[in-house]
Design an enzyme around this catalytic site. Structure first.
Site, PDB file in Angstrom:
ATOM      1  N   LYS A 188       0.860  -1.186   0.152  1.00 18.40           N
ATOM      2  CA  LYS A 188      -0.042   0.044  -0.147  1.00 18.40           C
ATOM      3  C   LYS A 188       0.989   1.242  -0.198  1.00 18.40           C
ATOM      4  O   LYS A 188       1.306   1.679   0.963  1.00 18.40           O
ATOM      5  CB  LYS A 188      -0.945   0.135   1.272  1.00 18.40           C
ATOM      6  CG  LYS A 188      -2.023   0.615   1.194  1.00 18.40           C
ATOM      7  CD  LYS A 188      -2.195   2.299   0.924  1.00 18.40           C
ATOM      8  CE  LYS A 188      -1.984   3.041   1.832  1.00 18.40           C
ATOM      9  NZ  LYS A 188      -1.852   4.421   1.723  1.00 18.40           N
ATOM     10  N   GLU A 244       3.665   8.801  14.787  1.00 18.60           N
ATOM     11  CA  GLU A 244       2.067   8.666  15.066  1.00 18.60           C
ATOM     12  C   GLU A 244       1.434   7.534  14.413  1.00 18.60           C
ATOM     13  O   GLU A 244       0.483   6.866  15.198  1.00 18.60           O
ATOM     14  CB  GLU A 244       1.675  10.039  14.670  1.00 18.60           C
ATOM     15  CG  GLU A 244       0.239  10.523  15.142  1.00 18.60           C
ATOM     16  CD  GLU A 244      -0.239  11.780  14.552  1.00 18.60           C
ATOM     17  OE1 GLU A 244       0.622  12.513  13.764  1.00 18.60           O
ATOM     18  OE2 GLU A 244      -1.283  11.866  14.166  1.00 18.60           O
ATOM     19  N   GLU A 263       9.106   1.248  10.876  1.00 19.22           N
ATOM     20  CA  GLU A 263      10.363   1.954  10.589  1.00 19.22           C
ATOM     21  C   GLU A 263       9.880   3.365  10.648  1.00 19.22           C
ATOM     22  O   GLU A 263       9.055   3.792   9.776  1.00 19.22           O
ATOM     23  CB  GLU A 263      10.843   1.732   9.157  1.00 19.22           C
ATOM     24  CG  GLU A 263      11.517   0.387   9.023  1.00 19.22           C
ATOM     25  CD  GLU A 263      12.763   0.153   9.985  1.00 19.22           C
ATOM     26  OE1 GLU A 263      13.599   1.449  10.300  1.00 19.22           O
ATOM     27  OE2 GLU A 263      13.130  -0.866  10.469  1.00 19.22           O
ATOM     28  N   CYS A 297      13.931  10.289   6.757  1.00 16.54           N
ATOM     29  CA  CYS A 297      13.846   9.738   8.172  1.00 16.54           C
ATOM     30  C   CYS A 297      15.056   9.949   8.699  1.00 16.54           C
ATOM     31  O   CYS A 297      14.839  10.269   9.931  1.00 16.54           O
ATOM     32  CB  CYS A 297      13.412   8.513   7.896  1.00 16.54           C
ATOM     33  SG  CYS A 297      14.410   7.021   7.094  1.00 16.54           S
ATOM     34  N   GLU A 394      10.058  16.162  14.573  1.00 15.77           N
ATOM     35  CA  GLU A 394      10.768  15.986  13.201  1.00 15.77           C
ATOM     36  C   GLU A 394       9.996  16.723  12.386  1.00 15.77           C
ATOM     37  O   GLU A 394       8.857  16.706  12.103  1.00 15.77           O
ATOM     38  CB  GLU A 394      10.358  14.407  12.726  1.00 15.77           C
ATOM     39  CG  GLU A 394      10.630  14.091  11.350  1.00 15.77           C
ATOM     40  CD  GLU A 394      10.473  12.514  11.106  1.00 15.77           C
ATOM     41  OE1 GLU A 394       9.002  12.209  11.065  1.00 15.77           O
ATOM     42  OE2 GLU A 394      11.465  11.953  10.363  1.00 15.77           O
TER      43      GLU A 394
HETATM   44  P1  NAD Z   1       2.499   8.718   7.198  1.00 15.46           P
HETATM   45  O1  NAD Z   1       2.802   7.802   8.718  1.00 15.46           O
HETATM   46  O2  NAD Z   1       1.382   9.711   7.306  1.00 15.46           O
HETATM   47  O3  NAD Z   1       2.227   7.631   6.306  1.00 15.46           O
HETATM   48  C1  NAD Z   1       2.702   6.635   5.905  1.00 15.46           C
HETATM   49  C2  NAD Z   1       1.791   5.332   5.446  1.00 15.46           C
HETATM   50  O4  NAD Z   1       0.902   5.090   6.341  1.00 15.46           O
HETATM   51  C3  NAD Z   1       1.040   5.883   4.180  1.00 15.46           C
HETATM   52  O5  NAD Z   1       1.183   4.790   3.093  1.00 15.46           O
HETATM   53  C4  NAD Z   1      -0.330   6.272   4.604  1.00 15.46           C
HETATM   54  O6  NAD Z   1      -1.405   6.085   3.709  1.00 15.46           O
HETATM   55  C5  NAD Z   1      -0.389   5.120   5.650  1.00 15.46           C
HETATM   56  N1  NAD Z   1      -1.549   5.405   6.867  1.00 15.46           N
HETATM   57  C6  NAD Z   1      -1.841   6.593   7.198  1.00 15.46           C
HETATM   58  N2  NAD Z   1      -2.895   6.415   8.135  1.00 15.46           N
HETATM   59  C7  NAD Z   1      -2.872   5.083   8.436  1.00 15.46           C
HETATM   60  C8  NAD Z   1      -3.723   4.130   9.256  1.00 15.46           C
HETATM   61  N3  NAD Z   1      -4.439   4.812  10.148  1.00 15.46           N
HETATM   62  N4  NAD Z   1      -3.470   2.936   9.305  1.00 15.46           N
HETATM   63  C9  NAD Z   1      -2.525   2.514   8.359  1.00 15.46           C
HETATM   64  N5  NAD Z   1      -2.054   3.083   7.503  1.00 15.46           N
HETATM   65  C10 NAD Z   1      -2.018   4.276   7.562  1.00 15.46           C
HETATM   66  O7  NAD Z   1       3.872   8.993   6.871  1.00 15.46           O
HETATM   67  P2  NAD Z   1       4.310   9.998   5.630  1.00 15.46           P
HETATM   68  O8  NAD Z   1       4.012  11.203   5.903  1.00 15.46           O
HETATM   69  O9  NAD Z   1       3.980   9.084   4.488  1.00 15.46           O
HETATM   70  O10 NAD Z   1       5.956   9.468   5.627  1.00 15.46           O
HETATM   71  C11 NAD Z   1       6.721  10.481   6.512  1.00 15.46           C
HETATM   72  C12 NAD Z   1       7.295   9.665   7.557  1.00 15.46           C
HETATM   73  O11 NAD Z   1       7.730   8.737   7.395  1.00 15.46           O
HETATM   74  C13 NAD Z   1       8.241  10.497   8.532  1.00 15.46           C
HETATM   75  O12 NAD Z   1       7.778  10.461   9.784  1.00 15.46           O
HETATM   76  C14 NAD Z   1       9.568   9.723   8.132  1.00 15.46           C
HETATM   77  O13 NAD Z   1      10.292   9.550   9.236  1.00 15.46           O
HETATM   78  C15 NAD Z   1       9.217   8.267   8.013  1.00 15.46           C
HETATM   79  N6  NAD Z   1       9.841   7.635   7.235  1.00 15.46           N
HETATM   80  C16 NAD Z   1      10.657   6.367   8.056  1.00 15.46           C
HETATM   81  C17 NAD Z   1      11.574   5.784   7.412  1.00 15.46           C
HETATM   82  C18 NAD Z   1      12.341   4.721   8.021  1.00 15.46           C
HETATM   83  O14 NAD Z   1      12.937   3.838   7.537  1.00 15.46           O
HETATM   84  N7  NAD Z   1      12.585   4.773   9.506  1.00 15.46           N
HETATM   85  C19 NAD Z   1      11.745   5.631   6.029  1.00 15.46           C
HETATM   86  C20 NAD Z   1      10.916   6.563   5.216  1.00 15.46           C
HETATM   87  C21 NAD Z   1      10.184   7.517   6.038  1.00 15.46           C
END
Ligand code: NAD
Length: 492
Positions: A188, A244, A263, A297, A394
């Site tokens: 997804k 979150e 992650e 990230c 962040e």
């Molecule tokens: P996000 O948490 O808003 O979304 C991530 C994914 O989760 C998306 O596919 C989104 O559609 C889905 N999602 C949202 N709400 C959901 C729910 N209630 N249930 C299940 N899935 C849900 O994050 P983002 O804004 O897309 O990405 C930025 C974040 O990702 C930053 O905090 C960054 O640090 C983190 N990140 C971490 C890594 C790592 O390897 N640690 C790598 C890349 C990004």
């Protein structure tokens, strides 16, 4: 370019059970080009019915006796290799899609994202034949009459939920280990960047995977994402995204006690000691925060610099910041693209406002770039305090807090003073100091005299609230396997 435009015009469908289809209720959503603010394409908006179908397809693909379960490890390895090769064969198309959809500058998408994604499949191809159990000495009674061993089994149907910052790379981090271990997967992508995952779904199908082994659902997090996280037919969620949402996924996974790996976000310290080679430290510190507009990230967003060299380092990074060519991600001359969305730009601007209203100073940057796209100048903040939101939270944009330090012990305490623990950087010529500091930092990855050096063979993941589990390397296999212990009584 033509191939990417043809793909956009083809209105790609969800991949479920080997078929490409619209969402069952016909709903769609727009994906926007952040360089222009224009609609790029319209993609299916998967709902509960599509999630149910994808889970059914994945479960059927994972059934004992299915073609996938009968596929030998060596053949799985060959399929993974083929997918890696197909990514490289379509490198230009994939890099273009990534630039259009995510705002990643094309030169970086080409040299970094596509290469890292292909590497992950090629690397994981090798592991498919090397997932082994062990024989274990039995001590409880009659050791000679017992044989004990373990077998490693695929965990089952995996939901891979990924963010928008490295869409193709994140997809490869989920799909490749799932396939190497014999799982079935439902991917997804983030709603901001659905395109490269849909194209990857087509390439995976072309590689010859049996239907249902890889499924791709584009849709919103609160709909498709949430439905996957709580679905009783899913055995494991591999989530990358914000802390979150990661916590929400954990709650949703509780129903059937799915395996969960997370992650998550970071607020990584990047440390420059006074004995560092500044010709190395300054460019890496700049790249560590400004790479992909700071939407990483692992971004080195808290830059701790020894007071003796503080002004020189800040001036050097400011000069690099001023030299970025901010522009359309497809322009070969651009070295910094837009932020991913209008909403995200507003969020980052909000942080800048909050920092400045609390007394921080923008040494350079701080303003929106020109144009209808979601551009922001790379920004260095000084005069911050540990309590400020810009130091604690962040930001996920091209904004670094530069913080002077005097005492190395206080530095380590300050660097670890965060709920996150994803990555860290150290710049020094003193080997002992480098190792001592690396040992003291609470971070899943520590880079010394470099920053952001990734490899499919090196585990990556977070301490503390940066997550659970590791991606890549041998370590990632554990996330996708169950251990079965078998004890046999060898009757005389
Ligand atoms: P996000 O948490 O808003 O979304 C991530 C994914 O989760 C998306 O596919 C989104 O559609 C889905 N999602 C949202 N709400 C959901 C729910 N209630 N249930 C299940 N899935 C849900 O994050 P983002 O804004 O897309 O990405 C930025 C974040 O990702 C930053 O905090 C960054 O640090 C983190 N990140 C971490 C890594 C790592 O390897 N640690 C790598 C890349 C990004």
């Amino acid at each position: 370019m033509t191939a990417a435009l043809d793909f956009l015009a083809s209105k790609p469908g969800l991949l479920i059970g080997g078929e490409f289809a619209a969402a069952q209720d016909g709903r769609t959503f727009d994906t926007i080009n952040p360089s222009t603010g224009q609609v790029l394409s319209t993609v299916p908006r998967a709902g509960q019915a599509d999630v149910d179908s994808a889970v059914r397809a994945a479960r059927a693909a994972f059934d004992p006796g299915s073609p996938w379960r009968r596929t030998s490890p060596a053949e799985r390895g060959r399929l993974l290799h083929r997918i890696g090769d197909l990514i490289l064969e379509h490198a230009e198309e994939l890099a273009t899609l990534e630039a259009l959809d995510s705002g990643k500058v094309i030169t970086v998408a080409r040299s970094s994202d596509v290469v890292l994604a292909a590497n992950m499949f090629h690397y994981m191809a090798g592991w498919a034949t090397k997932v082994e159990g062990s024989t274990i000495p039995f001590s409880m009674s009659a050791p000679d009459e017992h044989l004990a061993y373990t077998e490693m089994e695929p965990v089952g149907v995996v939901a891979g939920i990924i963010p928008w910052n490295f869409p193709l790379v994140m997809a490869s981090w989920k799909v490749a280990p799932a396939l190497a271990t014999g799982c079935a997967v439902i991917l997804k992508p983030a709603e901001e960047t659905p395109l490269s995952a849909l194209r990857l779904g087509q390439l995976v199908t072309e590689a010859g995977l049996p239907p249902g082994v890889v499924n791709v659902l584009t849709g919103y997090g609160h709909e498709a994402g949430a439905a996957l996280a709580e679905h009783p037919g899913v055995n494991k969620v591999a989530f990358t995204g914000s802390t979150e949402v990661g916590k929400r996924v954990l709650g949703a996974a509780r129903g059937n006690l799915k395996r969960v790996t997370l992650e998550l976000g970071g607020k990584s310290p990047n440390i420059v000691f006074d004995d560092a080679d500044l010709d190395i430290a300054i460019p890496f510190a700049a790249q560590g925060i400004f790479f992909h507009q700071g939407q990483c990230c692992n971004a080195g967003s808290r830059l701790f610099v020894h007071r003796k060299v503080f002004d020189e380092v800040v001036a050097g990074i400011a000069e690099i910041a001023a030299g970025y060519r901010i522009g359309d991600a497809l322009d070969e001359e651009s070295t910094m693209g837009p932020l991913v969305s209008a909403g995200h730009l507003e969020r980052v601007l909000g942080y800048l406002e909050s920092g400045q209203s609390e007394g921080a100073t923008a040494v350079t940057g701080g303003d929106r770039g020109a144009g209808p796209g979601y551009f922001l100048e790379p920004t260095i903040l000084t005069g911050t305090t540990p309590e400020m939101k810009v130091v604690r939270e962040e930001i996920f944009g091209p904004v670094v807090a530069a913080i002077p330090f005097d005492d190395p012990d206080e530095l380590v305490t300050a660097a670890n003073n965060t709920p996150y623990g994803l990555a860290a950087g150290i710049f020094t010529r003193d080997l002992a100091k480098a190792h001592r500091t690396a040992r003291a930092l609470q971070a899943g990855t520590v880079w010394i005299n470099t920053y952001g050096a990734f490899d499919a063979a090196i585990p990556f993941g977070g301490f503390k609230e940066s997550g659970w589990g590791r991606e890549m390397g041998r370590a990632v296999l554990d996330n996708y396997l169950e251990t079965k212990s078998v004890v046999i009584r060898l009757a005389p």
